[in-house]
Design a protein around this motif. Sequence first.
Motif, PDB file in Angstrom:
ATOM      1  N   GLY A   9      -9.133   7.646 -11.959  1.00 56.72           N
ATOM      2  CA  GLY A   9      -9.762   6.701 -11.021  1.00 56.72           C
ATOM      3  C   GLY A   9      -9.070   5.381 -11.067  1.00 56.72           C
ATOM      4  N   ASP A  10      -8.622   4.956 -12.307  1.00 57.05           N
ATOM      5  CA  ASP A  10      -8.019   3.630 -12.578  1.00 57.05           C
ATOM      6  C   ASP A  10      -6.467   3.713 -11.775  1.00 57.05           C
ATOM      7  N   PHE A  11      -5.839   4.944 -12.109  1.00 62.41           N
ATOM      8  CA  PHE A  11      -4.774   5.112 -11.807  1.00 62.41           C
ATOM      9  C   PHE A  11      -4.456   5.113 -10.225  1.00 62.41           C
ATOM     10  N   CYS A  12      -5.552   5.835  -9.474  1.00 70.10           N
ATOM     11  CA  CYS A  12      -5.269   5.834  -8.144  1.00 70.10           C
ATOM     12  C   CYS A  12      -5.601   4.477  -7.311  1.00 70.10           C
ATOM     13  N   LYS A  13      -6.358   3.784  -8.176  1.00 70.14           N
ATOM     14  CA  LYS A  13      -7.002   2.808  -7.312  1.00 70.14           C
ATOM     15  C   LYS A  13      -5.800   1.388  -7.258  1.00 70.14           C
ATOM     16  N   SER A  14      -4.886   1.485  -7.909  1.00 68.31           N
ATOM     17  CA  SER A  14      -3.560   0.889  -7.913  1.00 68.31           C
ATOM     18  C   SER A  14      -2.316   1.602  -7.149  1.00 68.31           C
ATOM     19  N   LEU A  15      -2.476   3.109  -7.337  1.00 66.04           N
ATOM     20  CA  LEU A  15      -1.373   3.773  -6.848  1.00 66.04           C
ATOM     21  C   LEU A  15      -1.540   3.737  -5.364  1.00 66.04           C
ATOM     22  N   ILE A  16      -2.426   4.004  -4.813  1.00 64.83           N
ATOM     23  CA  ILE A  16      -2.811   4.167  -3.473  1.00 64.83           C
ATOM     24  C   ILE A  16      -2.489   2.697  -2.607  1.00 64.83           C
ATOM     25  N   PRO A  17      -3.094   1.663  -2.877  1.00 64.75           N
ATOM     26  CA  PRO A  17      -3.000   0.304  -2.430  1.00 64.75           C
ATOM     27  C   PRO A  17      -1.287   0.079  -2.641  1.00 64.75           C
ATOM     28  N   CYS A  18      -0.820   0.212  -3.450  1.00 67.08           N
ATOM     29  CA  CYS A  18       0.698  -0.021  -3.651  1.00 67.08           C
ATOM     30  C   CYS A  18       1.546   0.887  -2.681  1.00 67.08           C
ATOM     31  N   LEU A  19       1.252   2.041  -2.625  1.00 63.93           N
ATOM     32  CA  LEU A  19       1.999   2.917  -1.644  1.00 63.93           C
ATOM     33  C   LEU A  19       1.518   2.314   0.006  1.00 63.93           C
ATOM     34  N   VAL A  20       0.571   2.026   0.151  1.00 65.94           N
ATOM     35  CA  VAL A  20      -0.002   1.724   1.677  1.00 65.94           C
ATOM     36  C   VAL A  20       0.760   0.227   1.842  1.00 65.94           C
ATOM     37  N   VAL A  21       0.793  -0.751   0.895  1.00 62.35           N
ATOM     38  CA  VAL A  21       1.658  -2.025   1.272  1.00 62.35           C
ATOM     39  C   VAL A  21       3.016  -1.555   1.428  1.00 62.35           C
ATOM     40  N   ARG A  22       3.588  -0.688   0.456  1.00 63.00           N
ATOM     41  CA  ARG A  22       5.097  -0.319   0.700  1.00 63.00           C
ATOM     42  C   ARG A  22       5.293   0.114   2.090  1.00 63.00           C
ATOM     43  N   TYR A  23       4.488   1.069   2.712  1.00 63.97           N
ATOM     44  CA  TYR A  23       4.304   1.669   4.142  1.00 63.97           C
ATOM     45  C   TYR A  23       4.311   0.709   5.116  1.00 63.97           C
ATOM     46  N   ILE A  24       3.454  -0.204   5.005  1.00 64.98           N
ATOM     47  CA  ILE A  24       3.037  -1.431   6.079  1.00 64.98           C
ATOM     48  C   ILE A  24       4.443  -2.052   6.121  1.00 64.98           C
ATOM     49  N   PHE A  25       5.045  -2.715   5.096  1.00 61.72           N
ATOM     50  CA  PHE A  25       6.210  -3.346   5.088  1.00 61.72           C
ATOM     51  C   PHE A  25       7.596  -2.771   4.949  1.00 61.72           C
ATOM     52  N   ARG A  26       7.540  -1.369   5.286  1.00 62.74           N
ATOM     53  CA  ARG A  26       8.720  -0.585   4.814  1.00 62.74           C
ATOM     54  C   ARG A  26      10.040  -1.112   5.734  1.00 62.74           C
ATOM     55  N   ASP A  27       9.846  -2.154   6.931  1.00 65.22           N
ATOM     56  CA  ASP A  27      11.108  -2.468   7.534  1.00 65.22           C
ATOM     57  C   ASP A  27      11.957  -3.405   6.849  1.00 65.22           C
ATOM     58  N   ASN A  28      11.064  -3.964   5.778  1.00 65.40           N
ATOM     59  CA  ASN A  28      11.916  -4.971   4.841  1.00 65.40           C
ATOM     60  C   ASN A  28      11.819  -4.310   3.373  1.00 65.40           C
ATOM     61  N   VAL A  29      12.883  -3.637   3.050  1.00 64.59           N
ATOM     62  CA  VAL A  29      12.599  -2.762   1.698  1.00 64.59           C
ATOM     63  C   VAL A  29      12.236  -3.616   0.526  1.00 64.59           C
ATOM     64  N   SER A  30      13.030  -4.785   0.279  1.00 64.96           N
ATOM     65  CA  SER A  30      12.769  -5.827  -0.958  1.00 64.96           C
ATOM     66  C   SER A  30      11.398  -6.348  -0.865  1.00 64.96           C
ATOM     67  N   LEU A  31      11.022  -6.772   0.553  1.00 61.39           N
ATOM     68  CA  LEU A  31       9.902  -7.367   0.600  1.00 61.39           C
ATOM     69  C   LEU A  31       8.615  -6.498   0.299  1.00 61.39           C
ATOM     70  N   SER A  32       8.817  -5.138   0.820  1.00 60.05           N
ATOM     71  CA  SER A  32       7.783  -4.137   0.445  1.00 60.05           C
ATOM     72  C   SER A  32       7.691  -3.995  -0.849  1.00 60.05           C
ATOM     73  N   TYR A  33       8.397  -3.906  -1.692  1.00 58.93           N
ATOM     74  CA  TYR A  33       8.148  -3.614  -3.166  1.00 58.93           C
ATOM     75  C   TYR A  33       7.925  -5.121  -3.721  1.00 58.93           C
ATOM     76  N   MET A  34       8.124  -6.015  -3.328  1.00 61.00           N
ATOM     77  CA  MET A  34       7.531  -7.230  -3.696  1.00 61.00           C
ATOM     78  C   MET A  34       6.053  -7.296  -3.472  1.00 61.00           C
ATOM     79  N   TYR A  35       5.701  -7.273  -2.363  1.00 57.76           N
ATOM     80  CA  TYR A  35       4.338  -7.257  -2.011  1.00 57.76           C
ATOM     81  C   TYR A  35       3.527  -6.033  -2.675  1.00 57.76           C
ATOM     82  N   MET A  36       4.092  -5.024  -3.036  1.00 58.41           N
ATOM     83  CA  MET A  36       3.533  -3.957  -3.637  1.00 58.41           C
ATOM     84  C   MET A  36       3.219  -4.397  -4.860  1.00 58.41           C
ATOM     85  N   LEU A  37       3.959  -5.046  -5.657  1.00 59.98           N
ATOM     86  CA  LEU A  37       3.775  -5.652  -6.927  1.00 59.98           C
ATOM     87  C   LEU A  37       2.727  -6.551  -7.066  1.00 59.98           C
TER      88      LEU A  37
END
Length: 210
Positions: A58-86
């Motif tokens: 539960g605790d693992f997925c509650k961070s994994l899923i939002p991080c992956l969603v953010v990476r997908y939303i901002f996928r056009d800018n790779v470095s920014l997608s990782y930054m926002y994911m963090l």
Amino acid sequence: MIRILLLIIGYIIGNIETGYIFGKLNKMDIRNYGSGNAGATNTLRVLGPKAGLIVFLGDFCKSLIPCLVVRYIFRDNVSLSYMYMLYIGLGVVLGHNFPFYLGFKGGKGVASTAGIIMALDIRIAAVCLAAFIVIVAFTRYVSLASIVVMIIFIGMSHLLVKTNYGFANGSSPMEFRLLVVVIGFLSIFMHRANIKRLLSGTENKIGKKV
């Protein structure tokens, strides 16, 4: 503003305190038992392996899923997608560690940080998992394994930042580095009492009855 918004969203998600909720389903406040925190390790000690695994996931997925969603939303800018994911990942860990509706007394953020690591780089996640298993197997100290994993996470992220995560085009990875350090050392800070017990030889080993 996006960074602040992601932190806030992450904090709200982090307040889904899996260990506390699972404990209440068993008519108890998990924070009143064992080490007194609402994380997976304490749930494992108090309620057993099945409960510990459920809380960890539960605790693992509650961070994994939002991080992956953010990476997908901002996928056009790779470095920014990782930054926002963090940023959203950091928010989740803060929410998990300091839930406002529980008097800011939650867990230590290891499982949630593991979700961030998995979303960031599966290679780092694999090394961290291997190190965790080996250390726990030989020492039976989950706290020691968790601390070492955070150090590995910080070190490997810094080593890979120039050739991965979209920073190879000359853009500065300093903000990325800083976020990784904050996330990693936040978990280490939450283990400060464990560090004292490890140094004094009084730390509880996994499998010890509560």
